[in-house]
Write an enzyme that holds these catalytic residues in place. Structure first.
Site, PDB file in Angstrom:
ATOM      1  N   GLY A  97       0.774  -1.225   0.107  1.00 56.61           N
ATOM      2  CA  GLY A  97       0.162  -0.020   0.023  1.00 56.61           C
ATOM      3  C   GLY A  97       1.123   1.220  -0.553  1.00 56.61           C
ATOM      4  N   PRO A  98       0.143   2.333  -0.352  1.00 59.42           N
ATOM      5  CA  PRO A  98       0.951   3.712  -0.210  1.00 59.42           C
ATOM      6  C   PRO A  98       1.584   4.104   1.111  1.00 59.42           C
ATOM      7  CG  PRO A  98      -1.367   3.931  -1.435  1.00 59.42           C
ATOM      8  CD  PRO A  98      -1.397   1.964  -0.845  1.00 59.42           C
ATOM      9  N   THR A 103      -0.489   4.441   4.860  1.00 59.75           N
ATOM     10  CA  THR A 103      -2.225   3.889   5.178  1.00 59.75           C
ATOM     11  C   THR A 103      -1.778   3.371   6.237  1.00 59.75           C
ATOM     12  OG1 THR A 103      -0.162   2.814   3.520  1.00 59.75           O
ATOM     13  CG2 THR A 103      -2.749   4.152   3.428  1.00 59.75           C
ATOM     14  N   GLY A 104      -0.800   3.079   7.013  1.00 62.27           N
ATOM     15  CA  GLY A 104      -0.916   2.420   8.550  1.00 62.27           C
ATOM     16  C   GLY A 104      -0.263   1.183   8.213  1.00 62.27           C
ATOM     17  N   THR A 122       3.107   0.563   9.029  1.00 57.71           N
ATOM     18  CA  THR A 122       3.507   0.344  10.305  1.00 57.71           C
ATOM     19  C   THR A 122       3.170  -0.799  11.184  1.00 57.71           C
ATOM     20  OG1 THR A 122       5.064   1.486   9.346  1.00 57.71           O
ATOM     21  CG2 THR A 122       5.698   1.246  11.560  1.00 57.71           C
ATOM     22  N   GLU A 182      -8.159  33.524 -11.384  1.00 58.79           N
ATOM     23  CA  GLU A 182      -8.246  32.691 -10.490  1.00 58.79           C
ATOM     24  C   GLU A 182     -10.083  32.589 -10.973  1.00 58.79           C
ATOM     25  OE1 GLU A 182      -7.185  30.335  -9.243  1.00 58.79           O
ATOM     26  OE2 GLU A 182      -5.014  30.997  -9.187  1.00 58.79           O
TER      27      GLU A 182
HETATM   28  P1  ADP Z   1       2.841   3.331   6.390  1.00 58.64           P
HETATM   29  O1  ADP Z   1       4.181   2.649   7.148  1.00 58.64           O
HETATM   30  O2  ADP Z   1       1.955   3.271   5.263  1.00 58.64           O
HETATM   31  O3  ADP Z   1       4.053   4.012   5.969  1.00 58.64           O
HETATM   32  P2  ADP Z   1       2.613   4.150   9.067  1.00 58.64           P
HETATM   33  O4  ADP Z   1       2.085   2.748   9.777  1.00 58.64           O
HETATM   34  O5  ADP Z   1       3.921   4.601   9.631  1.00 58.64           O
HETATM   35  O6  ADP Z   1       2.746   4.671   7.624  1.00 58.64           O
HETATM   36  O7  ADP Z   1       1.854   5.788   9.548  1.00 58.64           O
HETATM   37  C1  ADP Z   1       1.854   6.774  10.192  1.00 58.64           C
HETATM   38  C2  ADP Z   1       1.293   7.258  10.917  1.00 58.64           C
HETATM   39  O8  ADP Z   1      -0.033   7.610  10.836  1.00 58.64           O
HETATM   40  C3  ADP Z   1       0.480   6.214  12.113  1.00 58.64           C
HETATM   41  O9  ADP Z   1       1.534   6.475  13.132  1.00 58.64           O
HETATM   42  C4  ADP Z   1      -0.769   7.141  13.043  1.00 58.64           C
HETATM   43  O10 ADP Z   1      -0.584   7.620  13.980  1.00 58.64           O
HETATM   44  C5  ADP Z   1      -1.411   6.586  11.751  1.00 58.64           C
HETATM   45  N1  ADP Z   1      -2.384   6.609  10.707  1.00 58.64           N
HETATM   46  C6  ADP Z   1      -2.063   5.614   9.498  1.00 58.64           C
HETATM   47  N2  ADP Z   1      -2.607   4.696   9.010  1.00 58.64           N
HETATM   48  C7  ADP Z   1      -3.693   4.615  10.398  1.00 58.64           C
HETATM   49  C8  ADP Z   1      -4.665   4.255  10.115  1.00 58.64           C
HETATM   50  N3  ADP Z   1      -4.874   3.236   9.696  1.00 58.64           N
HETATM   51  N4  ADP Z   1      -5.559   3.994  11.889  1.00 58.64           N
HETATM   52  C9  ADP Z   1      -5.388   4.931  12.556  1.00 58.64           C
HETATM   53  N5  ADP Z   1      -3.953   5.399  12.576  1.00 58.64           N
HETATM   54  C10 ADP Z   1      -2.942   5.474  11.376  1.00 58.64           C
HETATM   55 ZN    ZN Z   2      -5.131  28.035 -12.824  1.00 65.24          ZN
END
Ligand code: ADP
Ligand code: ZN
Length: 629
Positions: free
Chosen positions: A213-214, A217-218, A220, A435
């Site tokens: 995933g991008p 998106t959570g 980690t 604009e």
């Molecule tokens: P990735 O590993 O996909 O790049 P992370 O897990 O590091 O993203 O997300 C970074 C932060 O964004 C997390 O520590 C959290 O605070 C927030 N976050 C991202 N996704 C979620 C989610 N699904 N629910 C709650 N918080 C999220």
């Molecule tokens: Zn413009």
């Protein structure tokens, strides 16, 4: 120079200095011992004055002068006592020589006294050996210093950060809006908690889970939540950390990490950005990267080496599954793949709730409408949004976060920081017309979005102002008329410039608009099958050459067809531009009025803007749902 390197150099110099000091001490110790040695022959050292007095009083029987003139040994007449004198050779000891001559003392010259053989050996061999020994010690100490280049010497010894996080403290309830992924991972938690339940019926426990995933998106967060739920340690490192400067280190890091993990089983190993190591082997510009391949091979070997149920589960994250080496995806490795996508409206609402838990919001703030206004935001963006809003609220001395702070934080994240308003000038007028051009075309076209806001307060990054629509959740499934109206809206800025100021006065302000138009029109022709060239995808969006695979551009058409594509693209943009120009020309008075108001108030919201437009002309009904914020 990086600060890490600076610290390393400072440490190095401190150590070198201590080495120099300890050597100096050692040498003075040896010289001390040498003089102690001479003393044991019971030769008393007397002063120069004393010797001179002895000579003058004729109490000296015999004297041996050292040829360097720095010392003498005399035999006294009473009892033949031997004495030693240290001399200063500066004046050639004229006074002493004179006294010796006058008293007729037996004078001889001899070579300076040598230290004994043992001491010669000591100073010629022992001291250099000590020096070497100390140098070795220093090098060893340096090599163990964290962050030092000692990794070259210790060959990829585990860094301290390989130590696991015993309790991540993150639970599934902290991860919101990605319920499918959570459900699938629930199973992994059960594996870790009750492995026997699965092994009893002969089920093989998965070794690897790939989260796709991008960024933000959570992924980690999910991996940490697995560890948190199962109550097992969590090892983490990123793929790019694997690939090190020194050959062989990457592979030994992997070996090390897996060894440590096995000692701590059951546990989770989390590898972020696995595409940095796990890219298709032998690909990319300039062929493969030996080091990376060794690292990858080592990882595959380690994963294959897990016996039945070792209790170690590897969770990896990537946003480029397409470039991963197929060997990684084979059964027994990362055979479980879970997609973690951008959250939808419902998901965003859930995530906002999680992050609003520890924030103070005004009562009328509805997280539902915030969620509606933020399509395309990842979890990390939403967390950031609420934090920015909280900072703004604090800066404005407010007790809680209000709607205004949230709206401002959204603009700040999506467009840029607000800058000081422009001074009244022809430039400001031009920006206002540009604009208003966008906003008016957007408002007058049935299939364009609903205007949310127009402003001529500049933003960071050279943005003079902007007109933005209310985001539409149904993105991704757009009709031809929607795309055409969007392109027309994008060209509205330049159209207004040309209509109002004339062909010669158009500016560079529209370059960003043109880029978007170019992308959209090209997509229409080559991928959406929305032109006279008919159906079918003529191109796929090309991947970056540097990121593995996709070395060849994916254009499967002839030069002649390429020509026709270009003509189609230009045709679409031209037609849209004419429409935009016509709309501006037909509404010149309205345009002038809107610009006058905008120059005065600088920002108008969609509602206010439409009210003014409605006084002049009929506004078509929009399909897009309006969000009142
Ligand atoms: P990735 O590993 O996909 O790049 P992370 O897990 O590091 O993203 O997300 C970074 C932060 O964004 C997390 O520590 C959290 O605070 C927030 N976050 C991202 N996704 C979620 C989610 N699904 N629910 C709650 N918080 C999220
Ligand atoms: Zn413009």
């Amino acid at each position: 120079m990086s600060s890490g390197k600076k610290i390393f150099l400072a440490n190095f110099w401190r150590r070198v200095k201590t080495t120099v000091v300890s050597l100096a001490i050692l040498q003075s110790v040896t010289t001390l011992s040498v003089s102690a040695q001479t003393d044991t022959e019971s030769v008393v050292t007397i002063s120069y004055t004393e010797l001179l007095a002895n000579v003058k009083e004729n109490r000296v029987q015999k004297i041996d002068l050292e040829s360097n003139g720095l010392a003498a040994e005399a035999v006294l007449k009473d009892g033949g006592r031997r004495v030693r004198v240290d001399l200063i050779a500066r004046d050639g000891n004229t006074e002493l020589m004179k006294a010796l001559r006058e008293n007729g003392v037996d004078t001889a010259v001899k070579a300076p006294q040598q230290p004994t053989l043992i001491w010669q050996l000591v100073s010629t061999f022992f001291v250099p050996m000590l020096l070497i020994f100390i140098l070795l010690m220093v090098l060893r100490r340096l090599s163990n210093a964290p962050g030092g280049p000692g990794q070259t010497l210790s060959f990829g010894k585990t860094k301290a950060r390989f130590s696991p996080e015993a309790k991540t403290g993150i639970m599934f309830e902290d991860v919101a809006g990605i319920d499918t992924a959570k459900e699938e991972l629930q199973e992994v938690v059960t594996f870790l908690k009750q492995p026997d339940r699965f092994t009893a019926v002969g089920a093989k426990i998965p070794k690897g889970v790939l989260l796709i995933g991008p960024p933000g998106t959570g992924k980690t967060l999910l991996a940490k939540a697995i560890a948190g739920e199962a109550g097992v340690p969590f090892f983490s490192l990123s793929g790019s950390e694997f690939v090190e400067m020194f050959v062989g280190v990457g592979a030994s890091r992997v070996r090390d990490l897996f060894q440590k993990a096995k000692d701590n089983a059951p546990c989770i190993i989390f590898i972020d950005e696995i595409d940095a190591v796990g890219r298709q082997r032998g690909s990319g510009i300039g062929g493969g990267n030996d080091e990376r391949e060794q690292t990858l091979n080592q990882m595959l070997t380690e994963m294959d080496g897990f016996q039945g149920n070792s209790g170690v589960i590897v969770v990896a994250a990537t946003n480029r599954p397409d470039v991963l080496d197929s060997a990684l995806l084979r059964p027994g490795r990362f055979d479980r793949q879970i997609t973690v996508d951008y959250p939808d409206y419902k998901g965003r609402q859930e995530i906002l709730k999680v992050h609003a838990r520890n924030k103070k919001l005004e009562e009328n703030v509805s997280l539902e409408s915030v969620a509606r206004l933020t399509p395309g935001f990842a979890g990390a963006d939403l967390a950031n949004l609420l934090n920015e809003a909280a900072i703004l609220a604090a800066r404005r001395y407010k007790e809680a976060i209000g709607e205004l702070e949230i709206a401002d934080a959204i603009d700040r994240i999506t467009i840029g920081l607000t800058m000081k308003p422009m001074l009244d000038s022809s430039k400001k007028r031009l920006v206002a017309y540009h604009e208003v051009g966008h906003a008016l075309v957007m408002t007058l076209l049935k299939n364009a979005s609903l205007l949310d806001k127009i402003t001529i307060v500049p933003r960071s990054g050279g943005i003079g102002g902007f007109a933005k629509g209310v985001p539409d959740e149904e993105y991704g499934l757009e009709s031809r008329s929607q795309i055409l109206d969007t392109i027309t809206m994008m060209l509205g800025g330049r159209a207004a410039e040309e209509v109002v100021f004339g062909d010669a006065e158009i500016t560079t302000g529209a370059s960003g608009d043109f880029q978007q138009v170019a992308r959209l029109t090209r997509l229409m022709v080559t991928q959406f099958g929305m032109s006279d060239l008919g159906l079918g995808a003529l191109e796929s969006e090309s991947g970056e050459v540097f990121l593995g695979r996709n070395m060849m551009p994916q254009n499967d058409y002839s030069v002649k067809l390429g020509d026709r594509i270009d003509r189609q693209i230009r045709q679409i943009a031209q037609n849209c531009y004419y429409t935009a120009k016509r709309l501006i020309e037909e509404n010149r008075d309205l345009c002038d009025r809107l610009v006058d108001i905008l120059l005065d108030v600088e920002t108008l919201d969609g509602e206010e803007f439409r009210k003014i437009v409605a006084e002049y002309t009929k506004i078509p009904e929009k399909k897009t749902a309006s969000v009142k914020f």
